[in-house]
Design an enzyme around this catalytic site. Structure first.
Site, short mmCIF file in Angstrom:
data_model
loop_
_atom_site.label_atom_id
_atom_site.label_comp_id
_atom_site.label_asym_id
_atom_site.label_seq_id
_atom_site.Cartn_x
_atom_site.Cartn_y
_atom_site.Cartn_z
N ASN A 1 24.25 35.95 40.44
CA ASN A 1 23.97 34.77 41.28
C ASN A 1 22.49 34.75 41.63
O ASN A 1 21.73 35.63 41.23
CB ASN A 1 24.86 34.76 42.53
CG ASN A 1 24.62 35.97 43.41
OD1 ASN A 1 23.55 36.16 43.95
ND2 ASN A 1 25.62 36.84 43.51
N ASP B 1 32.58 37.08 44.01
CA ASP B 1 34.00 37.08 44.40
C ASP B 1 34.89 37.52 43.24
O ASP B 1 35.97 38.05 43.46
CB ASP B 1 34.40 35.67 44.88
CG ASP B 1 33.70 35.32 46.19
OD1 ASP B 1 33.76 36.15 47.11
OD2 ASP B 1 33.08 34.24 46.27
N LYS C 1 28.41 45.46 22.73
CA LYS C 1 28.01 44.05 22.85
C LYS C 1 28.94 43.17 22.01
O LYS C 1 29.15 43.45 20.81
CB LYS C 1 26.56 43.88 22.40
CG LYS C 1 26.05 42.48 22.65
CD LYS C 1 24.61 42.31 22.24
CE LYS C 1 24.23 40.84 22.35
NZ LYS C 1 22.98 40.53 21.68
N PHE D 1 27.00 36.84 56.49
CA PHE D 1 26.22 35.66 56.12
C PHE D 1 27.17 34.71 55.41
O PHE D 1 28.19 35.14 54.87
CB PHE D 1 25.08 36.04 55.16
CG PHE D 1 23.79 36.33 55.87
CD1 PHE D 1 23.61 37.51 56.54
CD2 PHE D 1 22.75 35.40 55.85
CE1 PHE D 1 22.42 37.78 57.20
CE2 PHE D 1 21.55 35.65 56.49
CZ PHE D 1 21.38 36.84 57.17
N LYS E 1 34.94 31.81 58.58
CA LYS E 1 34.65 33.16 58.08
C LYS E 1 34.49 34.16 59.23
O LYS E 1 34.91 35.32 59.12
CB LYS E 1 33.40 33.15 57.19
CG LYS E 1 33.69 32.49 55.84
CD LYS E 1 32.49 32.38 54.93
CE LYS E 1 32.89 31.68 53.64
NZ LYS E 1 31.80 31.34 52.76
N LYS F 1 37.23 37.15 59.04
CA LYS F 1 36.72 38.48 58.71
C LYS F 1 36.48 39.33 59.96
O LYS F 1 35.90 40.40 59.87
CB LYS F 1 35.45 38.35 57.85
CG LYS F 1 35.72 37.57 56.53
CD LYS F 1 34.60 37.71 55.51
CE LYS F 1 34.90 36.88 54.26
NZ LYS F 1 34.02 37.16 53.14
O1 PMT Z 1 18.73 36.95 48.78
P1 PMT Z 1 17.99 35.66 49.10
O2 PMT Z 1 17.43 35.01 47.86
O3 PMT Z 1 16.95 35.86 50.16
O4 PMT Z 1 19.06 34.60 49.67
C1 PMT Z 1 19.68 34.86 50.88
C2 PMT Z 1 21.18 34.59 50.79
C3 PMT Z 1 21.40 33.09 50.66
C4 PMT Z 1 21.82 35.31 49.59
C5 PMT Z 1 21.86 35.22 52.05
O5 PMT Z 1 21.18 34.85 53.16
C6 PMT Z 1 23.33 34.85 52.15
O6 PMT Z 1 23.73 33.78 52.57
N1 PMT Z 1 24.18 35.83 51.76
C7 PMT Z 1 25.62 35.67 51.72
C8 PMT Z 1 26.01 34.88 50.52
C9 PMT Z 1 27.51 34.92 50.32
O7 PMT Z 1 27.98 35.69 49.53
O8 PMT Z 1 28.20 34.15 51.12
P2 PMT Z 1 29.83 34.08 51.05
O9 PMT Z 1 30.14 32.94 51.91
O10 PMT Z 1 30.27 34.08 49.66
O11 PMT Z 1 30.31 35.43 51.72
C10 PMT Z 1 30.48 35.56 53.12
C11 PMT Z 1 30.21 36.98 53.56
O12 PMT Z 1 31.17 37.86 52.96
C12 PMT Z 1 28.85 37.51 53.18
O13 PMT Z 1 28.36 38.27 54.26
C13 PMT Z 1 29.14 38.40 51.97
O14 PMT Z 1 28.22 39.50 51.90
C14 PMT Z 1 30.54 38.90 52.25
N2 PMT Z 1 31.33 39.15 51.04
C15 PMT Z 1 31.63 38.15 50.16
C16 PMT Z 1 32.42 38.41 49.06
C17 PMT Z 1 32.90 39.72 48.85
N3 PMT Z 1 33.64 40.02 47.80
N4 PMT Z 1 32.58 40.69 49.72
C18 PMT Z 1 31.81 40.44 50.81
O15 PMT Z 1 31.53 41.34 51.59
#
Ligand code: PMT
Length: 401
Positions: free
Chosen positions: A210, A279, A289, A324, A338, A342
């Protein structure tokens, strides 16, 4: 706005060949909006001219105790009193000895005696002089007096000898200055930060990833360290250099990140999950490969562990869990959902549809949601955003929210 904006920084330059490097420090501090006042010793003027520091700092360079006699000003008192920090770089063996003895024979020594601001000393000299028992003793005295002494780097010296005595690189020195200016409200806290993307291997050449650059997570790690925290940074693959003083654990996939996070989580007061975790991952990861012709266009995916959800289930009493969310619509509702699902204490919601926030850029604008309400943060640098998020975390830790 940076950590240096509007700060009064007195830079004392003494007689060492490394004096020319301090010009870069002064130039960068001025760019970061600091008010830089340079004092040069007589010997420093043999290595570099006041004109250089004057042009770079935009301020008059002080070279003489009695320069201000005409207008009745007392430079040593004014400079020392108004300083937020005093930096001695390079600090020669001679100036270190004078400071250790409490001399007041020039503008640098008198200013240091007159200040109540933190004093940072960057020794730089020939390694034999640095290792000399007199210098070693003087540096110990300075530490005992409350000065912060930063060890010089090692390598080839101007005198063509290898050893310790080089002025540190500016990126390291800058962190020392930033930490000296920062409030130490996270001292004694252990903070785990995740940053960057994850890579889910399809084969040895290809992966699902990503757009996360890691900048947001690294800013959080750097600012938490500046504020006194012990920081562990679990990082997906990024092009960023390791923040100084932070322990970094490199991972690639979501499952590797999960393993590292769960290993460290137990001992942490705060966990901040800024990483963009995949995810899903390919159901099969090929060891060789895959030929173009052999790739099934319908790549089968399976779900990755949700690390944050698992942390929320086993959260310890008093531990602060911060997530985040990267969203392009319904920011408030998605953030709240969220936060609840969570079991988080705080969530920072990025608007990734805006060009100046979210992935890759150096600025961010996030909506913070916690148990007591919400706060829209302004568009600012990722360091600025990190500090505002940390302010909110400190309030939660102190039971104020
Ligand atoms: O890295 P940069 O270029 O500076 O960009 C910053 C950012 C946009 C990546 C960052 O600030 C951000 O938003 N990170 C979270 C992105 C994300 O995965 O969001 P989500 O809505 O998919 O996940 C929600 C939360 O669950 C996040 O804290 C994530 O770390 C966590 N998560 C998600 C999926 C997973 N399998 N395990 C997790 O722990």
């Amino acid at each position: 706005m940076t950590v240096f904006s509007g700060k009064n920084i007195v830079v004392c330059v003494t007689g060492s060949i490394a004096a020319f490097k301090t010009a870069i420090w002064v130039s960068d501090l001025a760019k970061e909006e600091a008010l830089v006042h340079v004092i040069m010793s007589r010997s420093a003027e043999k290595f570099i001219t006041p004109l250089t520091f004057g042009a770079l700092s935009g301020n008059l360079v002080h070279t003489d105790m009695f320069m201000g006699e005409a207008n009745n000003s007392m430079a040593h008192i004014d400079l020392g009193r108004d300083a937020d920090i005093v930096v001695i770089a390079p600090a020669s063996a001679n100036t270190i000895a004078k400071l250790a003895a409490g001399f007041a024979d020039n503008l640098i020594t008198t200013t240091v005696l007159a200040t109540r601001a933190p004093v940072l000393v960057f020794p730089a000299m020939n390694s034999r002089m640095y290792d000399n028992p007199a210098t070693v003793r003087n540096i110990e005295i300075l530490k005992g007096l409350g000065f912060t002494v930063i060890n010089p780097g090692s390598g080839m010296m101007a005198c063509k000898e290898e050893g310790q005595g080089r002025l540190p690189d500016w990126d390291l020195a800058k962190e020392c200055l930033a930490a000296a200016l920062a409030k130490q409200d996270l001292a004694g806290r252990r903070i785990l930060v995740t940053a960057g993307p994850t890579r889910e291997a399809i084969d040895p050449a290809r992966f699902l990833g990503n757009r996360s650059s890691g900048k947001m997570g690294y800013a959080l790690a750097r600012c938490a360290k500046r504020r006194g925290a012990q920081v562990i940074l679990v990082s997906g693959p990024t092009a960023l250099s390791q923040p100084h003083g932070v322990e970094r654990v490199d991972v690639k996939s979501a499952r590797e990140m999960a393993k590292a996070v769960h290993f460290h989580a137990e001992d942490c007061d705060v966990i901040i999950k800024a990483a963009a975790v995949a995810d899903y991952r390919p159901e099969t990861s090929f060891t060789e490969k895959v030929k173009k012709e052999g790739i099934d266009l319908n790549l089968a995916l399976i779900q990755n562990p949700d690390i944050l959800f698992e942390l929320g289930k086993k959260k310890k009493q008093g531990q602060v869990l911060v997530g985040f969310a990267a969203e392009s619509e319904n920011l408030r509702q998605e953030g709240q959902r969220k936060l609840d699902r969570k079991n988080l204490d705080l969530i920072a919601v990025n608007d990734i549809s805006a060009t100046s926030s979210g992935f890759e850029v150096d600025t961010n604008k996030v909506l913070l949601i916690d148990r007591s309400g919400e706060q829209q943060l302004p568009l600012t640098t990722k360091d600025g955003t990190a500090d505002l998020i940390l302010d909110r975390i400190v309030s939660i830790l102190e039971g104020k929210l």
